[in-house]
Design an enzyme around this catalytic site. Sequence first.
Site, PDB file in Angstrom:
ATOM      1  N   SER A  67     -21.586-104.894 -45.988  1.00  0.00           N
ATOM      2  CA  SER A  67     -22.758-105.021 -46.862  1.00  0.00           C
ATOM      3  C   SER A  67     -23.361-103.655 -47.189  1.00  0.00           C
ATOM      4  O   SER A  67     -23.526-102.800 -46.310  1.00  0.00           O
ATOM      5  CB  SER A  67     -23.824-105.887 -46.188  1.00  0.00           C
ATOM      6  OG  SER A  67     -25.024-105.862 -46.930  1.00  0.00           O
TER       7      SER A  67
ATOM      8  N   HIS B  68     -26.402-103.305 -47.938  1.00  0.00           N
ATOM      9  CA  HIS B  68     -27.716-103.286 -47.298  1.00  0.00           C
ATOM     10  C   HIS B  68     -27.650-102.593 -45.940  1.00  0.00           C
ATOM     11  O   HIS B  68     -28.599-101.940 -45.523  1.00  0.00           O
ATOM     12  CB  HIS B  68     -28.254-104.707 -47.147  1.00  0.00           C
ATOM     13  CG  HIS B  68     -28.697-105.319 -48.436  1.00  0.00           C
ATOM     14  ND1 HIS B  68     -29.905-105.039 -49.034  1.00  0.00           N
ATOM     15  CD2 HIS B  68     -28.079-106.207 -49.260  1.00  0.00           C
ATOM     16  CE1 HIS B  68     -30.032-105.720 -50.163  1.00  0.00           C
ATOM     17  NE2 HIS B  68     -28.928-106.444 -50.319  1.00  0.00           N
TER      18      HIS B  68
ATOM     19  N   GLU C 221     -25.247-109.523 -59.933  1.00  0.00           N
ATOM     20  CA  GLU C 221     -26.580-109.564 -59.341  1.00  0.00           C
ATOM     21  C   GLU C 221     -27.453-108.584 -60.106  1.00  0.00           C
ATOM     22  O   GLU C 221     -27.364-107.362 -59.912  1.00  0.00           O
ATOM     23  CB  GLU C 221     -26.530-109.195 -57.852  1.00  0.00           C
ATOM     24  CG  GLU C 221     -25.758-110.190 -57.006  1.00  0.00           C
ATOM     25  CD  GLU C 221     -25.809-109.871 -55.514  1.00  0.00           C
ATOM     26  OE1 GLU C 221     -26.534-108.913 -55.147  1.00  0.00           O
ATOM     27  OE2 GLU C 221     -25.144-110.560 -54.734  1.00  0.00           O
TER      28      GLU C 221
ATOM     29  N   HIS D 200     -29.656-106.306 -57.645  1.00  0.00           N
ATOM     30  CA  HIS D 200     -29.141-105.456 -56.566  1.00  0.00           C
ATOM     31  C   HIS D 200     -28.808-104.058 -57.092  1.00  0.00           C
ATOM     32  O   HIS D 200     -27.926-103.884 -57.934  1.00  0.00           O
ATOM     33  CB  HIS D 200     -27.889-106.087 -55.950  1.00  0.00           C
ATOM     34  CG  HIS D 200     -27.339-105.286 -54.800  1.00  0.00           C
ATOM     35  ND1 HIS D 200     -27.710-105.499 -53.501  1.00  0.00           N
ATOM     36  CD2 HIS D 200     -26.454-104.259 -54.772  1.00  0.00           C
ATOM     37  CE1 HIS D 200     -27.072-104.644 -52.710  1.00  0.00           C
ATOM     38  NE2 HIS D 200     -26.302-103.873 -53.467  1.00  0.00           N
TER      39      HIS D 200
END
Length: 269
Positions: A182, A184, A238, A241
């Site tokens: 990820s 993130h 997305e 994002h």
Amino acid sequence: MPDSTDSDVRSEAVQRRRMTVALVLSAALLGVAAVVIGAVTGGDAEAGSSTPTDGATTPSATGTATPRAAPAAPPAPAAVDTFDRNAHSLDDPASIWVVVNRDRALNPIDYVPDDLVDVPVAHTWDPQLRQEASAALVSMFEAAANEAGLYLASNSAYRSYDTQVGLYGDGSDPTTAPPGHSEHQTGLGIDIGTEGGCTFECMEDSPEGQWLRDNAYRFGFLLRYPADKVDVTGYPHEAWHYRYIGAELATRMRETGYTTLEEFFELTG
């Protein structure tokens, strides 16, 4: 003894011969001078009719001056590409250019950034990012407010490996990355919404979403999952994002038309 008369005759004859010789010589000299003068004046006339080598105009057949053609401008020097594709690692998880996706895991897989800071922006959950990304995000949110009267908010920023384990579950959500894969977890990825409550899909058609698509590169952020690159990134589109990659790379990708890290760094396939 010679007669005086004969002597006078001979003297007169000598004088006549001398005069004749003098006249002949004078005529010859005059002829030579004429030839020389003609050559000189003729050469000057010929030189005067030749093409000027240092003037700005050339006489035409009608007697008017015709401007000389300007010299051709030298070609512009070729542009030198100074962008260094090797300035940052694509594999080191601490690099702002690290490429992580379904096929490229972080190494170590449970990597934790060592420079996480709290991001002082409006948010849904308390956001953390790496220090450089946090400063850039604050500048971007301020620019959106000052330039366009748009107020952005953070929905989700840094997530740890363990947090991702819980979110991923059985992997049924195609928008959720496997743990260790990820963005993130890098501390460089963030989901952006609005202070008015727009969070995910609504960012596609919102003024805030459009502003981000047009301006995020200025602050070093990239819309990470474009709608037409699902087969490249491995994730559905997305609109919320964004990923921090630094203004240098973000601007370069914008200039060259690349919209994914995989394509820019030739990591597809």
